[in-house]
Write a protein that holds these residues in place. Structure first.
Motif: not given
Length: 339
Positions: A82-91, A119-124, A127-128, A173-182
């Motif tokens: 999935v294109r990175n820019n399309d992720i917010p739409t799918l969400a 769903v995305g490539n190297e996004v975390i 911004e998405f 990392s602290d910047s990735a953990r809030p997203f990667i954990s879920g």
């Protein structure tokens, strides 16, 4: 953020024709097909090239209609991005995900074996990041409602690890953990893998005095790194185990990793990027994946992945980025791993 040495370390016999290699690697190793070039062959010619050399798995980074049409009835297993820019739409909603599915997947499911949708490539982190999990959830619900076994996942890279060396100290990392954990909790619930881009070339090229070439290229026959009771003879295993340890620290012990990209450039950085080095790395990676030996921490793990990439791509950044291809755009081999 990890210290420099940690990032370096973790970010730190096969003689057969590619036809035979393809038979041996069915289900294990495929090749990424990037289209960031203005002189590439037609998708149908590319699919025929995959079939000619018996490469049975392909990863593409977005749903190119011409590629999907060419793949019909090819018996090539596909990982579709999935294109990175399309992720917010799918969400936004399951309905939005269904619209994407009806356009990019539904017309092809009877003719193409799609294993994963990434769903995305190297996004975390990026911004998405916060949109990835709801997009994956919505898309997986759509796939399930259509009675498809395709699994939704995402692709990350080594920067999501804040601590990486030794592998047992791996943490997000602290910047990735809030997203990667879920995300990994969701993958666990779906029995789906996490896809990770891992390149031993980069830490080796950055610090060849401290990272041995044979460690980066699977060529060492003796363990070079000891981490408690675990011993490492190659860098890729250490990188993988850093991720396994990091996931366990989030309470997730049953998510496997698919190596969504790995490889070695054949040009662009002097003696670090020769055709011989590229051939050695890719041969040894395939052999390692076929050994069914897992990693020191996960000896029973099934290793599968994708070599990056099928072609040199001239629209990428100048230097090594243009020289990862097994083939040149005229479909001639850049180096011989086939004899």
């Amino acid at each position: 953020m990890a210290d420099f040495r940690a990032l370096l370390i973790l970010s730190l016999t096969l003689h057969a024709s590619f036809g035979a290699l393809g038979k041996r690697t069915r289900g294990n190793v495929g090749v990424c097909y990037g289209l960031n070039g203005d002189n590439l062959p037609s998708p149908m010619d590319v699919v025929n090239l995959y079939k000619r050399y018996n490469v049975r798995k392909m990863r593409i980074f977005e749903p190119y209609p011409e590629v999907l049409e060419a793949l019909r009835r090819s018996d090539i297993e596909l990982t579709l991005g999935v294109r990175n820019n399309d992720i917010p739409t799918l969400a936004l909603s399951e309905g939005a995900a269904n619209t994407w599915f009806m356009t990019n997947v539904k017309p092809y499911v009877n003719d193409i074996n799609i294993a994963y949708i990434t769903v995305g490539n190297e996004v975390i982190p990026g911004e998405f990041s916060e949109s990835i999990l709801p997009a994956m959830q919505n898309l997986q619900n759509v796939l399930r409602s259509n009675n498809l076994g395709i699994r939704a996942t995402t692709v990350v890279h080594s920067a999501v690890l804040g601590t990486s060396f030794p592998p047992s100290q791996g943490t997000f990392s602290d910047s990735a953990r809030p997203f990667i954990s879920g995300i990994i909790q969701f993958l666990s619930s779906q029995k789906s893998p996490l896809l990770v881009n891992l390149y031993p070339y980069f830490p080796y090229a950055a610090d060849p005095e401290n990272i041995q070439l044979d460690y980066a290229q699977f060529s060492s026959h003796e363990p070079l790194i000891k981490d408690g009771d675990l011993h490492y003879s190659n860098l890729l295993d250490a990188m993988l185990d850093g991720f396994f340890w990091a996931m366990e620290k989030e309470g997730v012990k049953d998510v496997n990793i698919v190596i969504s990209e790995t490889g070695w450039p054949h040009e662009g950085n002097g003696n670090f990027t020769t055709p011989g080095l590229a051939a050695t790395y890719n041969r040894n990676f395939i052999h390692h994946a076929n050994s069914f030996g897992g990693t020191p921490k996960r000896p029973d793990a099934f290793l599968e992945g994708f070599i990056f990439a099928m072609f040199d791509e001239d629209l990428k950044d100048f230097g090594v980025e243009q020289h990862w291809g097994l083939f040149s755009p005229n479909m001639q081999l850049n180096y011989d791993i086939f004899s």
